[in-house]
Design a protein around this motif. Structure first.
Motif, PDB file in Angstrom:
ATOM      1  N   ILE A   1       4.027  27.338  37.323  1.00 39.69           N
ATOM      2  CA  ILE A   1       4.915  28.498  37.466  1.00 39.69           C
ATOM      3  C   ILE A   1       5.980  28.477  36.377  1.00 39.69           C
ATOM      4  O   ILE A   1       6.251  29.505  35.738  1.00 39.69           O
ATOM      5  N   VAL A   2       6.568  27.307  36.132  1.00 36.88           N
ATOM      6  CA  VAL A   2       7.595  27.195  35.084  1.00 36.88           C
ATOM      7  C   VAL A   2       6.980  27.490  33.715  1.00 36.88           C
ATOM      8  O   VAL A   2       7.556  28.232  32.914  1.00 36.88           O
TER       9      VAL A   2
ATOM     10  N   GLU B   1       2.428  31.239  43.171  1.00 33.17           N
ATOM     11  CA  GLU B   1       3.651  31.412  43.958  1.00 33.17           C
ATOM     12  C   GLU B   1       3.376  31.274  45.455  1.00 33.17           C
ATOM     13  O   GLU B   1       4.120  30.604  46.169  1.00 33.17           O
TER      14      GLU B   1
ATOM     15  N   GLN C   1       2.588  27.650  46.212  1.00 29.19           N
ATOM     16  CA  GLN C   1       3.817  26.846  46.250  1.00 29.19           C
ATOM     17  C   GLN C   1       4.507  26.981  47.597  1.00 29.19           C
ATOM     18  O   GLN C   1       4.897  25.983  48.206  1.00 29.19           O
ATOM     19  N   SER C   2       4.639  28.194  48.070  1.00 30.63           N
ATOM     20  CA  SER C   2       5.281  28.441  49.355  1.00 30.63           C
ATOM     21  C   SER C   2       4.520  27.763  50.496  1.00 30.63           C
ATOM     22  O   SER C   2       5.118  27.094  51.351  1.00 30.63           O
TER      23      SER C   2
ATOM     24  N   LEU D   1       1.426  20.610  44.761  1.00 29.28           N
ATOM     25  CA  LEU D   1       2.729  21.290  44.730  1.00 29.28           C
ATOM     26  C   LEU D   1       3.405  21.049  43.385  1.00 29.28           C
ATOM     27  O   LEU D   1       3.905  21.992  42.761  1.00 29.28           O
ATOM     28  N   LYS D   2       3.413  19.811  42.916  1.00 23.91           N
ATOM     29  CA  LYS D   2       4.019  19.508  41.605  1.00 23.91           C
ATOM     30  C   LYS D   2       3.276  20.252  40.491  1.00 23.91           C
ATOM     31  O   LYS D   2       3.901  20.794  39.584  1.00 23.91           O
ATOM     32  N   SER D   3       1.962  20.290  40.582  1.00 26.45           N
ATOM     33  CA  SER D   3       1.159  20.990  39.579  1.00 26.45           C
ATOM     34  C   SER D   3       1.467  22.486  39.562  1.00 26.45           C
ATOM     35  O   SER D   3       1.633  23.084  38.494  1.00 26.45           O
ATOM     36  N   VAL D   4       1.559  23.077  40.742  1.00 28.53           N
ATOM     37  CA  VAL D   4       1.838  24.517  40.839  1.00 28.53           C
ATOM     38  C   VAL D   4       3.245  24.819  40.336  1.00 28.53           C
ATOM     39  O   VAL D   4       3.463  25.812  39.640  1.00 28.53           O
ATOM     40  N   GLU D   5       4.204  23.972  40.678  1.00 31.83           N
ATOM     41  CA  GLU D   5       5.572  24.198  40.193  1.00 31.83           C
ATOM     42  C   GLU D   5       5.612  24.150  38.673  1.00 31.83           C
ATOM     43  O   GLU D   5       6.270  24.977  38.034  1.00 31.83           O
ATOM     44  N   THR D   6       4.905  23.192  38.082  1.00 25.29           N
ATOM     45  CA  THR D   6       4.838  23.098  36.621  1.00 25.29           C
ATOM     46  C   THR D   6       4.156  24.325  36.027  1.00 25.29           C
ATOM     47  O   THR D   6       4.614  24.871  35.018  1.00 25.29           O
TER      48      THR D   6
ATOM     49  N   ARG E   1       4.794  23.866  50.343  1.00 28.47           N
ATOM     50  CA  ARG E   1       6.102  23.400  50.825  1.00 28.47           C
ATOM     51  C   ARG E   1       6.155  23.416  52.346  1.00 28.47           C
ATOM     52  O   ARG E   1       6.661  22.486  52.965  1.00 28.47           O
TER      53      ARG E   1
END
Length: 194
Positions: free
Chosen positions: A130-131, A95, A98-99, A123-128, A102
């Motif tokens: 987290i989801v 998290e 990600q922040s 960023l894309k990897s971290v967002e995935t 960004r």
């Protein structure tokens, strides 16, 4: 003679220098940002972090964190965010990564194309991640609730069966008492007969 040798050596050095410039042209669209690490440095550190023992991981994390704290900038913040985004060590924090990523991507004019690519990919990897983590927690909670519901239903069925067994034992006891009473009455009647 010495002058001729010096001139020839100078020409050779100049020729080597000029051919070196022709062999390695600057990357198009990549501003020459002084002090910016190349991708290999970032990747080598991430590999050391992923493959290192806990002490090595703690050292890399502490160094990146202090760098981002003491000299904040796109490169030090990117390094720290990449460390936070890397799973498999105790200080991993998707998290926060990600922040930070960004925020870093809003300062692309201060970064090389390689750094922008690394930040975007992570960023894309971290967002995935987290989801996926959120979905895994939801599924675990759902499974846990289902297991608790099944356990409660089984406990309820067991309590019902135990209550039924107690009722049947009482009825059996009452029937045995009645049978014994009838047997006792029959005995006393037989004894009274001549």
């Amino acid at each position: 003679m010495a002058l001729t040798i010096a001139l020839l050596a100078g020409c050779a050095q100049t020729k080597d220098f000029m051919s070196g410039l022709r062999k390695s042209p600057p990357a198009q669209g990549d501003a020459g940002i002084l002090g910016a690490p190349d991708a290999e440095q970032y990747l080598q550190e991430l590999q050391s972090l992923a493959a290192g023992d806990p002490a090595t991981q703690a050292e890399i994390y502490a160094d990146a964190r202090s760098g981002a704290t003491l000299t904040p900038g796109p490169q030090t913040n990117l390094r720290y965010a990449l460390i936070l985004a890397t799973p498999g060590h105790s200080e991993s924090d998707p998290e926060q990564a990600q922040s930070m990523l960004r925020e870093i991507l809003t300062q692309t004019e201060l970064m090389t194309r390689t750094e922008i690519a690394l930040a975007t990919i992570h960023l894309k990897s971290v967002e995935t991640l987290i989801v996926s983590s959120s979905e895994a927690r939801r599924l675990r909670a759902s499974t846990s609730r289902a297991a608790e519901t099944q356990e409660a239903a089984a406990a309820q069925r067991l309590a019902t069966v135990e209550a039924e067994n107690r009722r049947l034992r009482r009825e059996l006891e009452e029937a045995e008492n009645k049978l014994e009473a009838i047997t006792s009455i029959e005995r006393s009647i037989r004894e009274q007969e001549p």
